[in-house]
Design a protein around this motif. Structure first.
Motif, PDB file in Angstrom:
ATOM      1  N   SER A 104      35.286  23.409  11.799  1.00  0.00           N
ATOM      2  CA  SER A 104      36.498  24.219  11.892  1.00  0.00           C
ATOM      3  C   SER A 104      37.759  23.358  11.989  1.00  0.00           C
ATOM      4  CB  SER A 104      36.427  25.147  13.113  1.00  0.00           C
ATOM      5  OG  SER A 104      36.621  24.426  14.318  1.00  0.00           O
ATOM      6  N   LYS A 148      37.230  23.407   3.789  1.00  0.00           N
ATOM      7  CA  LYS A 148      35.987  24.107   4.092  1.00  0.00           C
ATOM      8  C   LYS A 148      34.864  23.556   3.226  1.00  0.00           C
ATOM      9  CE  LYS A 148      34.551  28.848   5.106  1.00  0.00           C
ATOM     10  NZ  LYS A 148      34.974  30.269   5.056  1.00  0.00           N
ATOM     11  N   GLN A 185      39.870  26.492  10.007  1.00  0.00           N
ATOM     12  CA  GLN A 185      39.021  27.506   9.382  1.00  0.00           C
ATOM     13  C   GLN A 185      37.918  27.911  10.365  1.00  0.00           C
ATOM     14  OE1 GLN A 185      38.785  24.971   6.300  1.00  0.00           O
ATOM     15  NE2 GLN A 185      37.765  23.414   7.516  1.00  0.00           N
ATOM     16  N   TYR A 186      37.201  28.949  10.025  1.00  0.00           N
ATOM     17  CA  TYR A 186      36.104  29.449  10.865  1.00  0.00           C
ATOM     18  C   TYR A 186      36.588  29.941  12.239  1.00  0.00           C
ATOM     19  CZ  TYR A 186      32.848  27.069   7.633  1.00  0.00           C
ATOM     20  OH  TYR A 186      32.134  26.642   6.518  1.00  0.00           O
TER      21      TYR A 186
END
Length: 288
Positions: A58, A63, A254-255
């Motif tokens: 993350s 990604k 991200q995530y």
């Protein structure tokens, strides 16, 4: 650490997408364990290290791409995973084997059952490979584990094992710090690891209370100054809040929804479930 840090997706509008994202990481970890350490590697798969992989990913700029592979358990099923040969998966796989071996040694000491002795022998080959592949990690991990075990044996008060346990958890967390984080963020990352370790320490002690009492095994809740039920509940709730706040301070790219599904929902749900089924209310006060 036995599967407490699970995500919780219920009622999420993008539940299907979140499950898919988590599965690509979980299955990638499983595939890495199978490829590196064989069938017994899969048995050491755990949610705690899956989360550490998720957290590391993350914080990366991009990604990772998904790949299609056959399932490690059923080769006739095709699944999507993240590339499992990256360093974060390799480190997690090694640490997973070392942790499983260390826990089995602890089970043999506590219960001395033939089942645990057999598993320890079967894990020896995987553990030897981990020793060879990551000698420094293995040496440091077992050194810290030995220090923690010594602290357990000498412990009189509830807090007596905290320092050794925190040091061990902070070291394991340091293995997953992604490149590029500045010193401030690295410090926050390690602090999050320490808080997660402390949460695991409490939840494992609570969950194992009855079993340890029956087997006359070590449990910090048997020590002097151990907190009563209300104090434990309050401390667990405080830890849940601190963990969420500390994670929000990291530069997650991200995530984020997946991270929240573990830290914001999964941990709180597991805390509630374990506290609801515990039966030691009042016991710690009587044992002081």
């Amino acid at each position: 650490m036995r599967g407490y840090m699970k995500p919780f997706f219920k009622d999420e509008p993008d539940c299907k997408e979140l499950k898919h994202g988590y599965r690509t990481i979980y299955c990638g970890f499983c595939r890495c364990l199978r490829a590196e350490y064989g069938v017994f590697g899969i048995l050491s798969l755990n949610y705690e290290l899956t989360f550490m992989i998720l957290l590391t990913l993350s914080l990366q700029e991009t990604k990772p791409e998904e790949e299609v592979h056959s399932c490690s358990i059923n080769p006739y099923i095709l699944i999507k995973t993240i590339h499992y040969k990256s360093p974060v998966f390799q480190k997690a796989a090694c640490l997973s084997i070392l942790m499983a071996y260390g826990e089995l040694e602890d089970d043999v000491r506590d219960e001395n059952k033939q089942y645990h002795k057999l598993l320890l022998q079967l894990y020896a080959r995987a553990k030897n490979k981990a020793d060879t592949s990551w000698p420094e990690m293995s040496q440091l991990f077992f050194g810290l584990l030995e220090s923690y075990n010594a602290a357990e044996e000498e412990a009189v008060y509830f807090e007596d094992t905290f320092a050794a346990y925190d040091t061990m958890m902070e070291y394991m967390g340091s293995l997953f710090i992604p490149d590029g984080l500045n010193e401030v963020m690295r410090s926050k990352y390690i602090e999050l690891t320490r808080l997660l370790g402390r949460w695991l320490y409490y939840i494992d002690a609570i969950d194992d209370y009855e079993k340890d009492k029956k087997n006359k095994s070590f449990n910090p809740l048997f020590l002097k100054n151990a907190p009563c039920y209300d104090e434990i509940r309050d401390e667990m709730n405080r830890l849940n809040e601190e963990i969420t706040e500390k994670a929000a301070e990291l530069p997650i790219k991200q995530y984020w929804e997946l991270v929240k599904s573990v830290l914001l929902k999964g941990l709180k749900r597991k805390t509630r479930l374990v506290l609801e089924r515990t039966s030691f209310l009042g016991d710690t006060t009587d044992s002081k």
